[in-house]
Design a protein around this motif. Sequence first.
Motif, PDB file in Angstrom:
ATOM      1  N   PRO A 220       0.962  -1.184  -0.040  1.00 16.05           N
ATOM      2  CA  PRO A 220      -0.099   0.036  -0.066  1.00 16.05           C
ATOM      3  C   PRO A 220       0.824   1.210  -0.115  1.00 16.05           C
ATOM      4  O   PRO A 220       2.175   1.077  -0.002  1.00 16.05           O
ATOM      5  N   PHE A 221       0.233   2.504   0.293  1.00 16.86           N
ATOM      6  CA  PHE A 221      -1.011   2.973   0.075  1.00 16.86           C
ATOM      7  C   PHE A 221      -1.138   3.969  -1.021  1.00 16.86           C
ATOM      8  O   PHE A 221      -1.979   4.189  -1.662  1.00 16.86           O
ATOM      9  N   ASP A 222       0.112   4.952  -1.093  1.00 16.52           N
ATOM     10  CA  ASP A 222       0.101   5.788  -2.372  1.00 16.52           C
ATOM     11  C   ASP A 222      -0.198   4.997  -3.688  1.00 16.52           C
ATOM     12  O   ASP A 222      -0.863   5.751  -4.634  1.00 16.52           O
ATOM     13  N   ALA A 223       0.655   4.156  -3.839  1.00 18.64           N
ATOM     14  CA  ALA A 223       0.407   3.310  -4.902  1.00 18.64           C
ATOM     15  C   ALA A 223       0.098   1.829  -4.398  1.00 18.64           C
ATOM     16  O   ALA A 223       0.531   1.420  -3.534  1.00 18.64           O
ATOM     17  N   ILE A 224      -0.554   1.103  -5.223  1.00 17.45           N
ATOM     18  CA  ILE A 224      -0.825  -0.293  -4.633  1.00 17.45           C
ATOM     19  C   ILE A 224      -0.280  -1.339  -5.731  1.00 17.45           C
ATOM     20  O   ILE A 224      -0.384  -1.072  -7.092  1.00 17.45           O
ATOM     21  N   LEU A 225       0.264  -2.368  -5.133  1.00 20.92           N
ATOM     22  CA  LEU A 225       0.828  -3.713  -6.083  1.00 20.92           C
ATOM     23  C   LEU A 225      -0.061  -4.448  -5.643  1.00 20.92           C
ATOM     24  O   LEU A 225      -0.328  -5.304  -4.550  1.00 20.92           O
ATOM     25  N   LEU A 226      -0.947  -4.962  -6.514  1.00 23.03           N
ATOM     26  CA  LEU A 226      -1.693  -6.298  -6.414  1.00 23.03           C
ATOM     27  C   LEU A 226      -1.227  -7.429  -7.449  1.00 23.03           C
ATOM     28  O   LEU A 226      -0.738  -7.451  -8.243  1.00 23.03           O
ATOM     29  N   PHE A 236      -0.904   0.057  -9.405  1.00 26.16           N
ATOM     30  CA  PHE A 236      -2.040   1.098  -9.807  1.00 26.16           C
ATOM     31  C   PHE A 236      -1.722   2.480  -8.949  1.00 26.16           C
ATOM     32  O   PHE A 236      -1.183   2.107  -7.838  1.00 26.16           O
ATOM     33  N   GLU A 237      -1.535   3.455  -9.532  1.00 25.85           N
ATOM     34  CA  GLU A 237      -1.211   4.754  -8.783  1.00 25.85           C
ATOM     35  C   GLU A 237      -2.577   5.629  -9.088  1.00 25.85           C
ATOM     36  O   GLU A 237      -2.569   5.941 -10.159  1.00 25.85           O
ATOM     37  N   PRO A 238      -3.288   5.864  -8.063  1.00 24.61           N
ATOM     38  CA  PRO A 238      -4.727   6.488  -8.317  1.00 24.61           C
ATOM     39  C   PRO A 238      -4.587   7.903  -8.833  1.00 24.61           C
ATOM     40  O   PRO A 238      -5.272   8.403  -9.605  1.00 24.61           O
ATOM     41  N   GLU A 239      -3.258   8.864  -8.606  1.00 29.57           N
ATOM     42  CA  GLU A 239      -3.278  10.041  -8.919  1.00 29.57           C
ATOM     43  C   GLU A 239      -3.042  10.031 -10.318  1.00 29.57           C
ATOM     44  O   GLU A 239      -3.189  10.982 -11.035  1.00 29.57           O
ATOM     45  N   LYS A 240      -2.426   8.858 -10.863  1.00 30.02           N
ATOM     46  CA  LYS A 240      -2.160   8.975 -12.511  1.00 30.02           C
ATOM     47  C   LYS A 240      -3.293   8.212 -13.128  1.00 30.02           C
ATOM     48  O   LYS A 240      -3.114   8.001 -14.575  1.00 30.02           O
ATOM     49  N   TYR A 241      -4.482   7.674 -12.580  1.00 28.62           N
ATOM     50  CA  TYR A 241      -5.408   7.300 -13.167  1.00 28.62           C
ATOM     51  C   TYR A 241      -5.098   6.146 -14.108  1.00 28.62           C
ATOM     52  O   TYR A 241      -5.648   6.049 -15.346  1.00 28.62           O
ATOM     53  N   PHE A 246       2.324  -6.362 -15.289  1.00 28.79           N
ATOM     54  CA  PHE A 246       3.498  -7.122 -15.378  1.00 28.79           C
ATOM     55  C   PHE A 246       2.934  -8.620 -15.139  1.00 28.79           C
ATOM     56  O   PHE A 246       2.818  -9.135 -13.887  1.00 28.79           O
ATOM     57  N   ARG A 247       3.544  -9.256 -16.095  1.00 30.16           N
ATOM     58  CA  ARG A 247       3.165 -10.825 -16.173  1.00 30.16           C
ATOM     59  C   ARG A 247       4.308 -11.628 -15.495  1.00 30.16           C
ATOM     60  O   ARG A 247       5.715 -11.164 -15.789  1.00 30.16           O
ATOM     61  N   ILE A 248       4.311 -12.604 -14.773  1.00 31.66           N
ATOM     62  CA  ILE A 248       5.352 -13.440 -14.127  1.00 31.66           C
ATOM     63  C   ILE A 248       5.859 -14.400 -15.286  1.00 31.66           C
ATOM     64  O   ILE A 248       4.899 -15.186 -15.666  1.00 31.66           O
ATOM     65  N   ARG A 249       7.023 -14.192 -15.606  1.00 28.58           N
ATOM     66  CA  ARG A 249       7.546 -15.104 -16.412  1.00 28.58           C
ATOM     67  C   ARG A 249       8.934 -16.151 -15.722  1.00 28.58           C
ATOM     68  O   ARG A 249       9.476 -15.848 -14.763  1.00 28.58           O
ATOM     69  N   GLY A 250       9.064 -17.195 -16.626  1.00 30.89           N
ATOM     70  CA  GLY A 250      10.494 -18.111 -16.074  1.00 30.89           C
ATOM     71  C   GLY A 250       9.915 -19.196 -15.497  1.00 30.89           C
ATOM     72  O   GLY A 250      10.753 -19.956 -14.661  1.00 30.89           O
ATOM     73  N   VAL A 258       1.380 -16.088  -4.032  1.00 33.86           N
ATOM     74  CA  VAL A 258       2.101 -14.853  -3.540  1.00 33.86           C
ATOM     75  C   VAL A 258       1.660 -14.401  -2.139  1.00 33.86           C
ATOM     76  O   VAL A 258       0.623 -14.365  -1.882  1.00 33.86           O
ATOM     77  N   ILE A 259       2.866 -14.531  -1.337  1.00 33.49           N
ATOM     78  CA  ILE A 259       2.295 -14.308   0.150  1.00 33.49           C
ATOM     79  C   ILE A 259       3.225 -13.148   0.604  1.00 33.49           C
ATOM     80  O   ILE A 259       4.537 -13.049   0.769  1.00 33.49           O
ATOM     81  N   PRO A 260       2.582 -11.932   1.166  1.00 34.34           N
ATOM     82  CA  PRO A 260       3.477 -10.897   1.400  1.00 34.34           C
ATOM     83  C   PRO A 260       4.060 -11.294   2.612  1.00 34.34           C
ATOM     84  O   PRO A 260       3.417 -11.847   3.624  1.00 34.34           O
ATOM     85  N   HIS A 261       5.472 -10.912   2.896  1.00 35.10           N
ATOM     86  CA  HIS A 261       6.161 -11.340   3.913  1.00 35.10           C
ATOM     87  C   HIS A 261       7.252 -10.096   4.181  1.00 35.10           C
ATOM     88  O   HIS A 261       8.011  -9.319   3.444  1.00 35.10           O
ATOM     89  N   ILE A 262       7.303  -9.918   5.689  1.00 34.24           N
ATOM     90  CA  ILE A 262       8.461  -9.022   6.139  1.00 34.24           C
ATOM     91  C   ILE A 262       9.543 -10.041   6.550  1.00 34.24           C
ATOM     92  O   ILE A 262       9.431 -10.388   7.607  1.00 34.24           O
ATOM     93  N   PRO A 263      10.805  -9.626   5.772  1.00 30.95           N
ATOM     94  CA  PRO A 263      11.881 -10.574   6.348  1.00 30.95           C
ATOM     95  C   PRO A 263      12.273  -9.983   7.560  1.00 30.95           C
ATOM     96  O   PRO A 263      12.207  -9.088   8.003  1.00 30.95           O
TER      97      PRO A 263
END
Length: 305
Positions: A220-226, A236-241, A246-250, A258-263
């Motif tokens: 989050p939050f100013d821009a968001i990666l889904l 997604f960046e709300p201010e830029k509408y 980005f496709r996962i390759r390889g 995908v699991i968000p994780h704090i190292p």
Amino acid sequence: MVCFVCLIHIPKNPLVICNPVTGEFIRLPEATTTPLRLNTDRVRMQGQAGFGFQPKTNEYKVIKIWIRHVQRANDWVFDRVILEINTLGAPSWRTVEVDPRISISSLKYPTCVNGVLHWIKFEGQQKSILCFCFEGERLQPFPSPPHVFGIHDNRRISMGELKGFLYICDLNFFVDVTMWVMNEHGIEESWTKVYNIETSVNSLGYPISPRYGLCWPVKPFDAILLYHSCNCFIYFEPEKYGYKVFRIRGTRSKSVEVIPHIPSLISLKDVVKGDNIEVFSIHSRCAKYKLWEESEVLFLAQEFV
């Protein structure tokens, strides 16, 4: 809260808590309730596990919820919920009493926020949020965002935690993605719609199965990666509408989770209470064995949609 990973067990093996950065892991004690002991021709047990942190006591805890169904005539009917709790370092599990009026078909997306574990509860076609407070040790309903949990066959809903906030991500009819955030934990009126990304998700491709028809906010939050379960990320960046894909390759796998994780470099030895739990290392035990996925080099390629 330090971020570890709780690995769900198969019936004959125990639950495992792992720090993927250090490679350390511990095996939890065998639970009192197991499906191998209780499953019969007329009884079925469905298990769900959740992992969380209780700030007031500085303890990590694991919850096991068993949903018991019994066969009546030709139908399987919900019977009751069995709940067990283990504090990391404790040699055994404790059984916690559950309100018999609580009925569950299945639970998904265990999420810990403010010392409370949350799940999305499925009961037939109805969805709601169920929670377990570590302090009060009570399983109970939790406030949901408005107009989200209705009967919608094509709606895919996920739940998680970002920056200490509980969120709901709603992929509605594969047309738009809506994200709700609870600004004040436990206050129903604080649910706020923060994003509504109108995108033709069809252009990304259809998920392989309904299970993967989900979007997961990663940052989050100013821009968001889904993460979209068609193996791609949406930036997604709300201010830029606008948004970028980005496709996962390889990878040869068609379904990537995908699991968000704090190292964290904190050792499990410093987290587990007591001296009776042995800490293992995946590097010493599995150094000679490699999965074919470990040799893959993943990368992102932008797609213009």
